[in-house]
Design a protein around this motif. Structure first.
Motif, PDB file in Angstrom:
ATOM      1  N   ASN A 252       0.816  -1.211   0.000  1.00 25.81           N
ATOM      2  CA  ASN A 252       0.000   0.000   0.000  1.00 25.81           C
ATOM      3  C   ASN A 252       0.851   1.263   0.000  1.00 25.81           C
ATOM      4  O   ASN A 252       0.569   2.224  -0.720  1.00 25.81           O
ATOM      5  CB  ASN A 252      -0.938   0.000   1.213  1.00 25.81           C
ATOM      6  CG  ASN A 252      -1.788   1.241   1.277  1.00 25.81           C
ATOM      7  OD1 ASN A 252      -2.548   1.544   0.375  1.00 25.81           O
ATOM      8  ND2 ASN A 252      -1.649   1.990   2.373  1.00 25.81           N
ATOM      9  N   VAL A 253       1.915   1.271   0.816  1.00 27.29           N
ATOM     10  CA  VAL A 253       2.754   2.465   0.917  1.00 27.29           C
ATOM     11  C   VAL A 253       3.482   2.725  -0.399  1.00 27.29           C
ATOM     12  O   VAL A 253       3.499   3.845  -0.910  1.00 27.29           O
ATOM     13  CB  VAL A 253       3.751   2.340   2.078  1.00 27.29           C
ATOM     14  CG1 VAL A 253       4.769   3.477   2.046  1.00 27.29           C
ATOM     15  CG2 VAL A 253       3.018   2.346   3.414  1.00 27.29           C
ATOM     16  N   THR A 254       4.096   1.706  -0.962  1.00 30.94           N
ATOM     17  CA  THR A 254       4.852   1.904  -2.202  1.00 30.94           C
ATOM     18  C   THR A 254       3.934   2.206  -3.382  1.00 30.94           C
ATOM     19  O   THR A 254       4.308   2.961  -4.279  1.00 30.94           O
ATOM     20  CB  THR A 254       5.723   0.674  -2.511  1.00 30.94           C
ATOM     21  OG1 THR A 254       4.889  -0.484  -2.641  1.00 30.94           O
ATOM     22  CG2 THR A 254       6.730   0.440  -1.396  1.00 30.94           C
ATOM     23  N   ASN A 255       2.748   1.618  -3.385  1.00 26.07           N
ATOM     24  CA  ASN A 255       1.824   1.860  -4.499  1.00 26.07           C
ATOM     25  C   ASN A 255       1.232   3.261  -4.488  1.00 26.07           C
ATOM     26  O   ASN A 255       0.861   3.789  -5.539  1.00 26.07           O
ATOM     27  CB  ASN A 255       0.689   0.834  -4.468  1.00 26.07           C
ATOM     28  CG  ASN A 255       1.116  -0.520  -4.969  1.00 26.07           C
ATOM     29  OD1 ASN A 255       2.088  -0.634  -5.708  1.00 26.07           O
ATOM     30  ND2 ASN A 255       0.403  -1.562  -4.562  1.00 26.07           N
ATOM     31  N   HIS A 256       1.090   3.848  -3.306  1.00 29.75           N
ATOM     32  CA  HIS A 256       0.464   5.169  -3.180  1.00 29.75           C
ATOM     33  C   HIS A 256       1.427   6.174  -2.550  1.00 29.75           C
ATOM     34  O   HIS A 256       1.014   7.076  -1.828  1.00 29.75           O
ATOM     35  CB  HIS A 256      -0.819   5.072  -2.341  1.00 29.75           C
ATOM     36  CG  HIS A 256      -1.831   4.117  -2.895  1.00 29.75           C
ATOM     37  ND1 HIS A 256      -1.908   2.806  -2.505  1.00 29.75           N
ATOM     38  CD2 HIS A 256      -2.797   4.293  -3.833  1.00 29.75           C
ATOM     39  CE1 HIS A 256      -2.885   2.205  -3.153  1.00 29.75           C
ATOM     40  NE2 HIS A 256      -3.433   3.082  -3.973  1.00 29.75           N
ATOM     41  N   ARG A 263       0.848  14.106   1.952  1.00 32.28           N
ATOM     42  CA  ARG A 263       0.307  14.246   3.308  1.00 32.28           C
ATOM     43  C   ARG A 263       1.432  14.547   4.304  1.00 32.28           C
ATOM     44  O   ARG A 263       1.268  15.359   5.217  1.00 32.28           O
ATOM     45  CB  ARG A 263      -0.413  12.961   3.714  1.00 32.28           C
ATOM     46  CG  ARG A 263      -1.691  12.676   2.936  1.00 32.28           C
ATOM     47  CD  ARG A 263      -2.335  11.385   3.414  1.00 32.28           C
ATOM     48  NE  ARG A 263      -3.512  11.057   2.633  1.00 32.28           N
ATOM     49  CZ  ARG A 263      -4.239   9.954   2.783  1.00 32.28           C
ATOM     50  NH1 ARG A 263      -3.893   9.068   3.717  1.00 32.28           N
ATOM     51  NH2 ARG A 263      -5.285   9.723   2.009  1.00 32.28           N
ATOM     52  N   TYR A 264       2.541  13.857   4.130  1.00 33.94           N
ATOM     53  CA  TYR A 264       3.700  14.089   4.999  1.00 33.94           C
ATOM     54  C   TYR A 264       4.191  15.525   4.882  1.00 33.94           C
ATOM     55  O   TYR A 264       4.449  16.187   5.902  1.00 33.94           O
ATOM     56  CB  TYR A 264       4.800  13.093   4.622  1.00 33.94           C
ATOM     57  CG  TYR A 264       6.207  13.529   4.940  1.00 33.94           C
ATOM     58  CD1 TYR A 264       6.644  13.674   6.259  1.00 33.94           C
ATOM     59  CD2 TYR A 264       7.125  13.790   3.915  1.00 33.94           C
ATOM     60  CE1 TYR A 264       7.944  14.071   6.535  1.00 33.94           C
ATOM     61  CE2 TYR A 264       8.430  14.182   4.190  1.00 33.94           C
ATOM     62  CZ  TYR A 264       8.831  14.320   5.501  1.00 33.94           C
ATOM     63  OH  TYR A 264      10.110  14.714   5.778  1.00 33.94           O
ATOM     64  N   ILE A 284      12.516   3.175  -3.399  1.00 33.73           N
ATOM     65  CA  ILE A 284      12.056   2.921  -2.034  1.00 33.73           C
ATOM     66  C   ILE A 284      12.208   1.437  -1.758  1.00 33.73           C
ATOM     67  O   ILE A 284      11.974   0.593  -2.637  1.00 33.73           O
ATOM     68  CB  ILE A 284      10.592   3.379  -1.816  1.00 33.73           C
ATOM     69  CG1 ILE A 284      10.185   3.165  -0.350  1.00 33.73           C
ATOM     70  CG2 ILE A 284       9.637   2.685  -2.778  1.00 33.73           C
ATOM     71  CD1 ILE A 284       8.849   3.803   0.010  1.00 33.73           C
ATOM     72  N   VAL A 285      12.654   1.111  -0.559  1.00 35.43           N
ATOM     73  CA  VAL A 285      12.881  -0.274  -0.184  1.00 35.43           C
ATOM     74  C   VAL A 285      12.414  -0.466   1.249  1.00 35.43           C
ATOM     75  O   VAL A 285      12.506   0.457   2.074  1.00 35.43           O
ATOM     76  CB  VAL A 285      14.379  -0.635  -0.331  1.00 35.43           C
ATOM     77  CG1 VAL A 285      15.226   0.133   0.677  1.00 35.43           C
ATOM     78  CG2 VAL A 285      14.617  -2.127  -0.231  1.00 35.43           C
ATOM     79  N   ALA A 364      -5.092   4.198   5.518  1.00 36.58           N
ATOM     80  CA  ALA A 364      -6.406   3.820   6.055  1.00 36.58           C
ATOM     81  C   ALA A 364      -6.285   2.896   7.259  1.00 36.58           C
ATOM     82  O   ALA A 364      -7.196   2.822   8.087  1.00 36.58           O
ATOM     83  CB  ALA A 364      -7.236   3.143   4.966  1.00 36.58           C
ATOM     84  N   THR A 365      -5.157   2.195   7.368  1.00 42.81           N
ATOM     85  CA  THR A 365      -5.028   1.204   8.438  1.00 42.81           C
ATOM     86  C   THR A 365      -3.768   1.347   9.288  1.00 42.81           C
ATOM     87  O   THR A 365      -3.628   0.649  10.293  1.00 42.81           O
ATOM     88  CB  THR A 365      -5.022  -0.217   7.842  1.00 42.81           C
ATOM     89  OG1 THR A 365      -3.940  -0.326   6.909  1.00 42.81           O
ATOM     90  CG2 THR A 365      -6.340  -0.521   7.146  1.00 42.81           C
ATOM     91  N   LYS A 366      -2.854   2.216   8.901  1.00 44.86           N
ATOM     92  CA  LYS A 366      -1.608   2.338   9.651  1.00 44.86           C
ATOM     93  C   LYS A 366      -1.165   3.797   9.744  1.00 44.86           C
ATOM     94  O   LYS A 366      -1.614   4.642   8.968  1.00 44.86           O
ATOM     95  CB  LYS A 366      -0.493   1.510   8.998  1.00 44.86           C
ATOM     96  CG  LYS A 366      -0.708   0.001   9.077  1.00 44.86           C
ATOM     97  CD  LYS A 366       0.462  -0.751   8.496  1.00 44.86           C
ATOM     98  CE  LYS A 366       0.243  -2.266   8.573  1.00 44.86           C
ATOM     99  NZ  LYS A 366       0.223  -2.751   9.974  1.00 44.86           N
TER     100      LYS A 366
END
Length: 452
Positions: A252-256, A263-264, A284-285, A364-366
């Protein structure tokens, strides 16, 4: 489970400092130093509490997490903040709350660069930071000091004396901070020169430590790029893989990522956010670090500027705060929307200077927080210290802790409570020495449960 942001207004104090000190001293009647020093064993299953944490971590990383925690009692202690939080929440606690680190063990202090590029020494881990009884930090520091000292076979008598010395140093630090005005207390700078002056043993001071600090000063994003990346024949840069600890993932993080970085950036100062507009994402890794947080979602983000320079950011999962012990019996640790904000806000309060790139975002979840990776950051290798150096280092950590606690409006109450009494020092030493046996028992239960 979304929750409200941390409420700092509960710490607002309107009484004069003179009245606060008087009130703090009066609180000894209801919460005596004898109460402070009494460890009350808590009936609980340590492996159950640890499993609650493991349930929200990355399964493929759990074996290495177990291996890291099994190295020694001190390593185990570093990786199980949830156990001591549980126990502290079920002790007799002072009514004086402050913004605390929550995990102020002796290994969670270190060097880092200020925005002005000065090398500082301060607390450097805030995953468990929150508003809690002030003594929790001092007790965790003292217990960790005893465990680390035992690991290096220092004399028991010297370690016992050092525990009382930590309480004394903390009190002296608070008293020194209140010789300043409120505004000057707001501007402490824990520069390295001050720290150097506190460490004895001139040969080590001038040779080993200066070489260490020189190395720390050279740790920046370009050094990370040289060490952690490879460049292909077309000139494309990417992080090296070292599975399972370091690997490219699709999630989710890498895809979006673009959405989350926006947001950051909204949580940063305008000048920092604008500066970041000059960088583009290169790679990103997923890259796991630490002991207690090993197994949580953590990423390295490589950004390349318009001038081909680099910036490496660490994106780290803000795990749900696990202080409320009664919730752990009937449900797993749950997502809380503002965990990243909690960590960032507390870090800005407790540190004498903070990374300008420190910010946060939520999916949405983290929840996640973001900071520079290895920017002049380094920690002291405790195993390399002789007794004089270890003693001085531990007391320096206690001094820094006093500076951090002085940032809370309730610190005048703390000052009145601890005062100039060595009975406070004795209570911290007694509780911590008694609690060390609990850690030993938990470590034995962990090894039997996980390693046999």
């Amino acid at each position: 489970m979304a929750v409200k942001p941390i409420n700092f207004s509960q710490l607002f104090v309107t009484q004069s400092l003179k009245k606060q000190k008087k009130m703090g001293k009066k609180l000894r009647d209801g919460f005596s130093f004898a109460d402070l020093g009494e460890f009350v064993p808590v009936k609980r299953d340590p492996n159950h509490l640890m499993d609650e944490v493991r349930s929200i971590l990355i399964p493929e990383l759990l074996p290495e997490r177990t291996q890291r925690m099994s190295q020694s009692t001190f390593s185990f202690f570093r990786g199980t903040a949830e156990l001591m939080e549980f126990d502290l929440a079920n002790q007799k606690n002072s009514p004086i709350h402050a913004v605390i680190c929550g995990d102020a063990h002796v290994g969670n202090f270190g060097f880092f660069g200020s925005p002005e590029r000065h090398l500082l020494f301060d607390l450097n881990d805030f995953d468990e930071a929150d508003i809690n009884p002030f003594e929790w930090d001092i007790k965790r520091l003292a217990v960790s000091t005893l465990l680390a000292g035992q690991e290096h076979d220092f004399e028991s008598a010297k370690l016992t004396e050092l525990l009382t010395g930590l309480g004394q140093t903390y009190r002296e630090s608070l008293n020194a901070m209140f010789e300043r005005t409120a505004l000057n207390r707001f501007y402490p700078v824990n520069n390295v020169e001050t720290v150097l002056d506190t460490i004895p043993a001139k040969e080590w001071h001038t040779n080993k430590l200066h070489k260490f600090l020189e190395k720390a000063g050279k740790r920046d994003s370009e050094q990370v790029v040289r060490k952690f990346t490879i460049t292909d024949s077309q000139g494309n840069i990417a992080f090296k893989e070292n599975a399972p600890r370091t690997r490219h993932v699709t999630d989710n993080v890498t895809n979006h990522l673009k959405k989350y970085l926006e947001r950051y950036r909204q949580t940063l100062q305008p000048d920092v956010s604008l500066m970041l507009s000059q960088y583009q994402v290169t790679d990103i890794v997923r890259h796991s670090v630490g002991v207690g947080s090993f197994g949580s979602l953590c990423y390295l983000l490589l950004l390349t500027g318009t001038d081909d320079s680099h910036l490496v950011l660490q994106i780290k999962e803000a795990l749900p705060h696990r202080q409320l012990a009664d919730q752990l019996d009937d449900q797993n640790a749950q997502f809380e929307q503002n965990e990243g904000k909690r960590i960032v806000d507390c870090q800005k309060i407790l540190q004498s200077a903070t990374d300008p790139f420190l910010g946060y975002f939520a999916t949405a979840t983290k929840s996640f927080y973001v900071r520079q990776f290895r920017d002049m950051k380094a920690s002291i290798d405790l195993s390399a210290l002789d007794w004089d150096q270890f003693e001085a280092y531990a007391k320096t950590c206690a001094w820094v802790l006093g500076i951090s606690h002085a940032q809370s409006p309730t610190s005048g109450l703390i000052l009145g409570y601890v005062g100039h009494s060595s009975h406070f020092d004795d209570a911290i030493a007694k509780w911590s020495a008694d609690y060390t046996q609990q850690v030993q028992d938990d470590y034995a239960a962990f090894k039997q449960y996980r390693l046999n």
